[in-house]
Design a protein around this motif. Sequence first.
Motif, PDB file in Angstrom:
ATOM      1  N   ASN A 186      42.282  -3.854  28.382  1.00 44.14           N
ATOM      2  CA  ASN A 186      42.806  -2.511  28.138  1.00 44.14           C
ATOM      3  C   ASN A 186      43.856  -2.251  29.232  1.00 44.14           C
ATOM      4  O   ASN A 186      43.528  -2.225  30.418  1.00 44.14           O
ATOM      5  CB  ASN A 186      41.680  -1.482  28.223  1.00 44.14           C
ATOM      6  N   GLU A 202      32.773   4.606  18.273  1.00 44.14           N
ATOM      7  CA  GLU A 202      33.181   3.830  19.454  1.00 44.14           C
ATOM      8  C   GLU A 202      34.677   3.971  19.672  1.00 44.14           C
ATOM      9  O   GLU A 202      35.392   4.441  18.777  1.00 44.14           O
ATOM     10  CB  GLU A 202      32.778   2.360  19.327  1.00 44.14           C
ATOM     11  N   ASP A 204      33.140  -3.783  30.723  1.00 40.55           N
ATOM     12  CA  ASP A 204      33.218  -3.488  29.298  1.00 40.55           C
ATOM     13  C   ASP A 204      32.409  -2.262  28.875  1.00 40.55           C
ATOM     14  O   ASP A 204      31.835  -2.226  27.798  1.00 40.55           O
ATOM     15  CB  ASP A 204      32.725  -4.700  28.498  1.00 40.55           C
ATOM     16  N   PHE A 260      43.892   3.112  22.521  1.00 39.56           N
ATOM     17  CA  PHE A 260      43.325   2.328  21.429  1.00 39.56           C
ATOM     18  C   PHE A 260      43.133   3.201  20.181  1.00 39.56           C
ATOM     19  O   PHE A 260      43.327   2.741  19.048  1.00 39.56           O
ATOM     20  CB  PHE A 260      41.983   1.697  21.831  1.00 39.56           C
ATOM     21  N   GLU A 284      39.652  -0.048  15.576  1.00 39.95           N
ATOM     22  CA  GLU A 284      39.026  -0.179  14.257  1.00 39.95           C
ATOM     23  C   GLU A 284      38.332   1.122  13.861  1.00 39.95           C
ATOM     24  O   GLU A 284      38.463   1.598  12.725  1.00 39.95           O
ATOM     25  CB  GLU A 284      38.008  -1.327  14.251  1.00 39.95           C
ATOM     26  N   ASP A 325      36.941  -3.065  30.486  1.00 38.26           N
ATOM     27  CA  ASP A 325      37.676  -4.180  29.892  1.00 38.26           C
ATOM     28  C   ASP A 325      39.107  -4.316  30.425  1.00 38.26           C
ATOM     29  O   ASP A 325      39.962  -3.477  30.165  1.00 38.26           O
ATOM     30  CB  ASP A 325      37.683  -3.943  28.379  1.00 38.26           C
ATOM     31  N   THR A 365      37.237   2.072  19.732  1.00 37.71           N
ATOM     32  CA  THR A 365      38.104   0.975  19.316  1.00 37.71           C
ATOM     33  C   THR A 365      39.166   1.434  18.322  1.00 37.71           C
ATOM     34  O   THR A 365      39.031   2.453  17.655  1.00 37.71           O
ATOM     35  CB  THR A 365      37.283  -0.124  18.627  1.00 37.71           C
TER      36      THR A 365
END
Lengths: 342, 342
Positions: free
Chosen positions: A84, A228, A111, A257, A232, A81, A230
């Motif tokens: 990033n 993952e 990605d 991240f 989040e 990605d 991320t």
Amino acid sequence: MSETFPKPPESSRPTMIDVAKRAGVGLGTVSRVVNGGAGVRAETASRVRVAIDELGFQRNEVARALRPGKKSSSLALVLGDLTNPFYASIAKASLEVAGQSGFAVVLGSVDEDPEGEKRAIQELVGRQVAGLMIVPDQGDHSFLTGAGVPVVFVDRPAHGIEADIVMVDNEGGGRLATEHLLGQGHRRIAILLAPSYYTTGRRLRGYRRAHRSAGLDVDESLVVQLPEGTAEAAEKATSELMHRPDPPTAVFASTNFVAEGVLRALRETDRQPAVVGFDDFRMADMLPIPVTVVASDTAELGRTAARLLLDRAANADTRPPQRIVLPCALITRGSGERPPFR
Amino acid sequence: MSETFPKPPESSRPTMIDVAKRAGVGLGTVSRVVNGGAGVRAETASRVRVAIDELGFQRNEVARALRPGKKSSSLALVLGDLTNPFYASIAKASLEVAGQSGFAVVLGSVDEDPEGEKRAIQELVGRQVAGLMIVPDQGDHSFLTGAGVPVVFVDRPAHGIEADIVMVDNEGGGRLATEHLLGQGHRRIAILLAPSYYTTGRRLRGYRRAHRSAGLDVDESLVVQLPEGTAEAAEKATSELMHRPDPPTAVFASTNFVAEGVLRALRETDRQPAVVGFDDFRMADMLPIPVTVVASDTAELGRTAARLLLDRAANADTRPPQRIVLPCALITRGSGERPPFR
């Protein structure tokens, strides 16, 4: 590393665009004239040839710039990605180095999807690039053996193939971060790991070694594998960690991240652990508590890989596959220097 | 916009890599067999052909994927510094759309250097791409007339050529930001402009219109042209502004990097003006005062440009040059909602 790749072109050298301008024609016309003149009126073709001569252009230099599908004119870069900043920085730096040697870069941004990566590589090999730079996923890359062009892996090695690799000292960086936290008295240090790529595995190894060297056991409940990579996922895991009866007093975030997610979660918690991230990021010094990170020179990662690939493509470097490891450094800004809470 | 571009390939479709694996050979061998078999032993070639048949591959599909210099297989994208998240987001989105249609993207990242841009475009036209997406610099682009391939400009129009352009509503966004600040009683609103690209000029126009609509004059000493579009330049200019006897009570930062510089400067000043940025950025909501911005969908900018270019390249869209303008929206987070100080 040898430094045998060609010099960058001087910016004052006349370009094909100058030829087109002087002849009062489009680039496409210049291209047709140089490639034989089919479909161009004799008078126009003559004007283009005069312009080329007047500008002191080597005609075969133009022809070379225009020849389609020329094997040696492009490198391929396959990475994750682009939004990033880690990947963007690698891409920018390798483009610069390639461009200085007159190479274009065909990009595959995939990605971190293994099927996407394979398709991108297949497409790029079919385009007759002079070499491939790949930030590989975890799958088997033996299919690249016999691709007929040199391959340089960036950031992590690939399985099933012997090739050059340019990476950072992940284990050393993991150790540096952990020793920094141990040195301030932290004994419950969580590590949050993005899915098991090579890099985070090595960072974990550094974390374990730092503990071992200090004569300490690792509490395995503080080694957190995220589903993952991320922000989040890291935010959720950090919330859970900090709501345990015995929360960690420090957190080592294994990527940029992940660090972002950790910091988001900590806006909602009473207790504030020390935080060290891996890889620097824009605004890290602007946050309410400026963020301490272990960082490497990601642009240098891209530059080194591109130079090595150009040397391989030109047969200027015929050594066996090399493993080039760039160092990490600790940048202390505040978040990693908080003492343990009780 | 029409939606006539080809469907993305299904990920379950066998790839050339599957052929290579099944035949137990490298990709290069598959390539040679499909392109006539020169230099491949008969027994090996036969194994490759069997693998192709077993996998239900259309052999000419493989051949197509492998043919070098095929005019229609790549798009070129020329833009600024990839470590600017604005450009990275455009690149990522256009790569995705191109990839779904089987197109690779050759990238020229040129750091807003006009000579670099020209060289990159020349190189890419010589590579026989099917079309060009360009985030143009301010120079004359008439040299692209007659390049023989469609051109779509992204983010800003170019001089000297009629071509498609996909951009955001810069004037509307500038107006939105300024009206927001005026609505909270600010009367001394500074605007910090990155060097005179088209976009910041339009943002300034929106700033002026908002003042005019409110029946207010613009204090020209608050219209600040920065020598370059970096955070450093914006930081310096903001410090100077805030040390004036009559400083602005609000600042409109015309780009993401300018906003960063403004916020850096304000860490050192007593008086805290309201701040609105243009273009959202990572961590904007994490800063001590979360940052209010006017933002557009930069990924949609890249997607729209790539779709339009693919349609043009396939002659599926033969309309005259189009001008597609995407809207901006205000995201309020705190920094833009501070009342004026006295």
